[in-house]
Write a protein that holds these residues in place. Structure first.
Motif, PDB file in Angstrom:
ATOM      1  N   ALA A 179       0.829  -1.211   0.000  1.00 47.70           N
ATOM      2  CA  ALA A 179       0.000   0.000   0.000  1.00 47.70           C
ATOM      3  C   ALA A 179       0.860   1.256   0.000  1.00 47.70           C
ATOM      4  CB  ALA A 179      -0.935  -0.012   1.210  1.00 47.70           C
ATOM      5  N   ALA A 182       2.283   2.057  -3.403  1.00 53.19           N
ATOM      6  CA  ALA A 182       1.271   2.624  -4.301  1.00 53.19           C
ATOM      7  C   ALA A 182       1.071   4.123  -4.048  1.00 53.19           C
ATOM      8  CB  ALA A 182      -0.047   1.875  -4.136  1.00 53.19           C
ATOM      9  N   ARG A 185       4.204   6.282  -5.104  1.00 54.91           N
ATOM     10  CA  ARG A 185       4.327   6.420  -6.563  1.00 54.91           C
ATOM     11  C   ARG A 185       3.358   7.467  -7.104  1.00 54.91           C
ATOM     12  NH1 ARG A 185       6.932   2.713  -9.802  1.00 54.91           N
ATOM     13  NH2 ARG A 185       5.429   3.180 -11.454  1.00 54.91           N
ATOM     14  N   MET A 186       2.205   7.591  -6.472  1.00 52.17           N
ATOM     15  CA  MET A 186       1.191   8.531  -6.963  1.00 52.17           C
ATOM     16  C   MET A 186       1.412   9.969  -6.496  1.00 52.17           C
ATOM     17  SD  MET A 186      -2.436   6.448  -6.827  1.00 52.17           S
ATOM     18  CE  MET A 186      -2.312   5.997  -5.092  1.00 52.17           C
TER      19      MET A 186
END
Length: 505
Positions: A179, A182, A185-186
């Motif tokens: 998690a 993720a 990276r965003m």
């Protein structure tokens, strides 16, 4: 929405994501320590094996961290950080399937490598994204996140161990780190990395010398529980120290150095290095010694044992929140020295608590010691990191952060090594005397957890006498361990004060 407002929102999201990575990293580190008594019982691990399980993480961390800074400054700090987070996912899968100590060592070593990448890259990204007063606020948030993880980890680890067993910690890690990858990276922008202007040739000779040096030195510390003057203790430590010295000399003369030793010419940066080392020395020493006392000697279990370390987290958060006010009054140097003083006093208080014959007074004094040490940890980390990273050029952010992290990890290694060896040596000697006087077999099984297991196999008064001897021996050993730690911290405080005496307020 104007450009400046959008940039501020982007920076806040980046800070939140980086702090989340730091939080789960420290939860992972300290949650595992609470499971050590459970692991010792499940896999039959003695004190030396438990030290290696903890030290393997710190050893590989220390070996990888400079290489991480080297690669981050060339390939990009965010890309390098995500690679480090991926190592945790792989290690979690291995730990989940571990059926013996060697496989567990492999899992913890890979996690150590991941931590050795993620923590310096996170600090480097903060140093690039934020400057001036904003950097101080960012480092405070980073410190609070890490501080929350240190004692909050035992609470999470205790709950997972009590409900799912120690393997539950690895399953939890795998999901959480996926998690975190993720969201980072965003939300975190790519920064750093000067691939065109700096060599990507890795100085493997320096990496090998440093890793071998730390490994041998740590092995000597673990073996010191059988006596500092034994060949198995002083010889590895001597060879390890020689290799570390050789690494420093070799790297300093190299055209492609692994670490930027020139940063140590700045007295502020040089003073922060041993000060940060003592933060990890204290933290890892406490969380290595205290779980067995809370869970085995006091028989509280993993969940309650984790909760009884919560005063440390409350005080650490309070210390971090007070950091800006303290720094504005006495400066980063004064704040760092004050933090070390609180740590030394806290250690001495926890050790002295074992003198009380009354259980309530003993636990109250341990609480006071935790609060004092927690204030030192919380106020010290952001002040020291801001003081040091504010002196590092942006192009060397990865190298500067990694160099500081090496000192911190060396503090972790000697924290576990010194605390573990002193505790084990004093415990074994005291247990021998107490058991012999009670008419029991004087030989310890190697740890208080294993001696309690032996007592469970005995019937009637014999088992009770065995538990009493083990409990009293462990409490007596804690006095010596924490007193020695306080002396080490006090000596370091003097060194830091001397190095930084000419720095501005």
């Amino acid at each position: 929405m104007d450009v400046d407002e959008e940039r501020q929102r982007s920076l806040k999201r980046s800070l939140l994501c980086l702090c989340a990575a730091e939080l789960v990293m420290m939860v992972n580190t300290t949650a595992f320590n609470v499971a050590l008594p459970n692991i010792a019982e499940s896999l039959g691990a003695g004190m030396a094996e438990q030290q290696w399980i903890v030290s393997s993480y710190n050893l590989v961390f220390a070996a990888v961290v400079l290489l991480a800074g080297f690669m981050g400054d060339r390939l990009g700090h965010l890309r390098t950080m995500i690679a480090g987070l991926g190592m945790f996912v792989v290690a979690s899968a291995i730990g989940l399937a571990a059926g013996n100590v060697p496989v567990l060592l492999v899992s913890r070593s890979i996690m150590g490598a991941g931590a050795g990448v993620v923590i310096p890259m996170g600090q480097a990204l903060l140093g690039i994204l934020f400057r001036g007063p904003a950097l101080s606020r960012a480092m405070t948030a980073w410190a609070i996140a890490g501080t929350l993880g240190v004692p909050f980890g035992p609470l999470v680890g205790g709950a997972l161990t009590a409900t799912l067993g120690w393997r539950g910690i690895f399953g939890f890690d795998g999901v959480v780190f996926l998690a975190v990858i993720a969201v980072i990276r965003m939300n975190v922008p790519r920064t750093g990395g000067s691939r065109k202007s700096r060599s990507l040739h890795v100085p493997w000779a320096s990496v090998a010398m440093m890793f071998a040096g730390f490994t041998l030195f740590s092995a000597g510390l673990v073996n010191a529980q059988h006596g500092v003057l034994t060949a198995g203790a002083w010889m590895p430590m001597a060879v390890g120290a020689a290799l570390i010295t050789g690494f420093v000399l070799h790297d300093r003369a190299s055209r492609n150095p692994l670490m930027e030793l020139g940063l140590m010419r700045d007295p502020s940066f040089a003073a922060c290095a041993p000060a940060l080392m003592m933060l990890n020395f204290s933290m890892y020493g406490i969380i290595f010694i205290m779980p067995a006392y809370l869970e085995t000697v006091l028989r509280h279990g993993a969940l309650i044992g984790g909760m009884l370390l919560m005063p440390l987290v409350v005080a650490s958060i309070a210390g971090a929140r007070m950091n800006d006010r303290i720094v504005s009054r006495i400066g980063p140097r004064g704040t760092s020295l004050l933090a070390l003083g609180c740590l030394a006093a806290g250690m001495l208080t926890i050790g002295a608590a074992m003198w009380w014959p009354d259980g309530m007074m003993r636990q109250s004094t341990v609480l006071v010691g935790q609060l004092m040490a927690g204030l030192g940890l919380g106020a010290g980390q952001p002040a020291m990191l801001t003081w040091a990273m504010g002196r590092v050029p942006i192009g060397q952010s990865g190298a500067g952060s990694s160099l500081l992290t090496v000192f911190r990890q060396f503090g972790s290694i000697i924290g576990v090594g010194i605390f573990g060896s002193i505790q084990s040596g004093l415990y074994t000697a005291e247990f021998h005397d107490l058991a012999q006087s009670a008419g029991l077999a004087p030989q310890s099984a190697g740890s208080v957890t294993l001696d309690f297991q032996r007592a469970a196999d005995m019937t009637g008064m014999t088992g009770d006498l065995m538990r009493q001897a083990a409990s009293r021996a462990y409490e007596s050993a804690m006095t010596g361990s924490f007193a020695a730690a306080a002396a080490v911290i006090a000596a370091t405080l003097g060194v830091v004060a001397l190095i930084s005496r000419r720095t501005p307020r």
